[in-house]
Design a protein around this motif. Structure first.
Motif, short mmCIF file in Angstrom:
data_model
loop_
_atom_site.label_atom_id
_atom_site.label_comp_id
_atom_site.label_asym_id
_atom_site.label_seq_id
_atom_site.Cartn_x
_atom_site.Cartn_y
_atom_site.Cartn_z
N ARG A 415 44.75 35.29 40.89
CA ARG A 415 43.52 35.97 40.48
C ARG A 415 42.34 35.50 41.34
N GLY A 416 41.57 36.46 41.81
CA GLY A 416 40.38 36.12 42.57
C GLY A 416 40.60 35.85 44.04
N SER A 417 41.85 35.83 44.49
CA SER A 417 42.11 35.61 45.92
C SER A 417 41.69 36.84 46.71
N TRP A 432 34.94 48.46 38.44
CA TRP A 432 34.48 47.35 37.61
C TRP A 432 34.33 46.09 38.46
N ASP A 433 33.15 45.53 38.45
CA ASP A 433 32.89 44.31 39.23
C ASP A 433 33.74 43.15 38.71
N ASN A 434 34.32 42.42 39.65
CA ASN A 434 35.11 41.22 39.32
C ASN A 434 36.19 41.52 38.28
N PHE A 435 36.84 42.65 38.44
CA PHE A 435 37.88 43.02 37.50
C PHE A 435 38.96 41.94 37.41
N GLY A 436 39.34 41.60 36.18
CA GLY A 436 40.43 40.66 35.94
C GLY A 436 40.12 39.22 36.28
#
Length: 463
Positions: A415-417, A432-436
């Motif tokens: 996540r986030g990589s 959607w910003d910064n989804f998940g």
């Protein structure tokens, strides 16, 4: 009297010499162990299944592979219930897959009257996959405990060496060790008694004929059993209905669904559990079928608690053509219509539902990270529609995430990589910003208008 004394002396010497020459140590009465193999011949054993051969050489049972014949098992004539068995097993060739039957069964009418051995088998896997010590349900349900569930144990088995197996079958619990390494833990009550068996796997390549598998020091204990506790944190495949073992409780697992009521769950965007659509019967949580629309009838349900790093296991059963999903890191903050937004473990009939052919390169198929990453799965690890499949999602504190299907890892990402962000950028979630990437969120079960059932939902928070 002197003549009888001399005869008695010679008799005692003969018994002593026989004991010293035996390659198996005598069973002692004080520890409760009994030798199943006398080190000399196959008394107490019989072959079943295929046509591989078994002989005794230098105190060792030697099984020789025969081409184009089914799996062959040398099994005990005696059957056992609760017991601990230990033995040493050696494989010298990669073709010589083997295993140990625990509470094994035999159907004499199968294979056109040639018979078939089936039931619990503790694997001896010399291949690169390295699932030795895992539990396979021979000729019945397939893998119950693949070693993707305990990857650290894959190195326990040593090719070309004798490996020490310990198998505990006590009550409905089966635990395995190889060379002292804790390997598999299964809770299952399908077979309470059966034989112990030694396998020579069937082979197709004639060049592999004659390859040997070796067994020795086979012993069993059936009374005054003292189970050896697992010291490590091993994932348990628990087939009891909505019930944790004491071991699982001690390792921090808890039930998310108690099998009796909706405690711990509410409707998404609601203050209570839906009053229709979702039902609980005989320990099974089911969403009713409507028209196949997404979250337009009873709606999704979510946990009342939020989670960040966790190990989540669950079982699901699909009806034909059904669609659903398990979502995680659901924040309920997006204000969208339809199903709440979150990372989704896809639950789908890949053959009959059109969503399987949408998305990109299969990333909407069963057990995929929906619309982002296709699950890398083989059909033989998928249970048919109408049978229970086991799902699992692990989110580590470092944001690495894994999806499992029936014990086999099928998805891995972080996540986030940057790789993850790139996938989101070309998905339905890009708006959607910064989804998940939320720090924590709820677990969600989806109402997609199709009948889908759930049970054995359990979670462990990871630190």
């Amino acid at each position: 009297m002197k003549y009888k004394t001399i005869l008695g002396l010679f008799g005692a010497l003969a018994i002593w010499a026989s004991a010293c020459s035996s390659p198996q140590k005598e069973t002692t009465s004080d520890d409760g162990w009994r030798d199943l193999f006398n080190g000399k011949d196959l008394t107490g054993w019989k072959p079943l299944g295929g046509e591989a051969t078994f002989d005794v050489e230098d105190g060792v049972i030697v099984g020789r592979a025969v081409a184009n014949t089914p799996n062959t098992f040398l099994v005990t004539e005696e059957t056992f219930g609760d017991y601990i068995v230990e033995l040493d097993l050696k494989i010298e060739n990669l073709s010589s897959n083997s295993g140990v039957m625990a509470r094994g069964q035999f159907d004499p009418n199968a294979n056109d009257g040639q018979g078939r051995v089936f039931g619990y088998q503790i694997e001896a896997d010399p291949s690169e996959r390295a699932w030795s010590g895992g539990l396979y349900d021979e000729a019945r349900r397939g893998w119950l405990y693949p070693l993707d569930l305990n990857p650290e144990a894959k190195s326990a088995f040593k090719m070309g060496e004798f490996n020490h197996y310990r198998i505990e079958a006590i009550g409905d619990e089966i635990k395995t060790w190889i060379n002292g390494v804790e390997v598999a833990y299964v809770v299952d009550d399908m077979d309470a008694t059966g034989f112990i068996g030694l396998q020579v796997h069937g082979i197709r390549n004639p060049e592999d004929a004659g390859n040997k598998t070796y067994f020795k020091n086979v012993k069993v204990k059936t009374e005054n059993l003292d189970p050896m506790p697992f010291s490590k944190d091993i994932f348990v495949v628990n087939n009891r209905l909505n019930e944790l073992t004491e071991y699982e409780k001690s390792k921090g697992w808890k039930l998310l669904f108690n099998g009796q009521n909706s405690d711990g769950w509410i409707g998404a965007y609601k203050e209570s559990f839906p009053d229709h659509g979702w039902s609980i019967t005989d320990g099974i949580l089911t969403i009713a079928a409507t028209d196949g629309s997404e979250s337009t009838n009873a709606g999704d349900i979510v946990t009342t608690d939020e989670y960040s790093a966790f190990d989540l296991a669950f079982e699901f059963k699909l009806t034909e053509g059904a669609n659903s999903g398990l979502k995680y890191f659901v924040t309920l903050s997006e204000g969208n219509s339809g199903s709440a937004i979150g990372l989704e473990y896809q639950i789908l009939d890949d053959e009959k539902h059109p969503d399987a052919k949408m998305g990109i390169e299969g990333n909407r198929t069963l057990s995929s990270l929906y619309d982002l990453i296709k699950a890398d799965k083989q059909s033989r690890f998928i249970k048919p529609i109408g049978e229970w499949n086991k799902g699992r999602v692990v989110v580590y504190p470092d944001n690495k995430v894994e999806h499992y299907l029936n014990g086999v890892k099928v998805v891995e990402y972080v996540r986030g990589s940057q790789e993850y962000k790139d996938l989101v950028a070309i998905s339905k979630y890009k708006k959607w910003d910064n989804f998940g990437e939320a720090e924590k969120g709820r677990i969600l079960l989806q109402d997609h208008g199709d009948e889908v059932s759930f049970k054995n939902i359990k979670i462990k928070e990871l630190k």
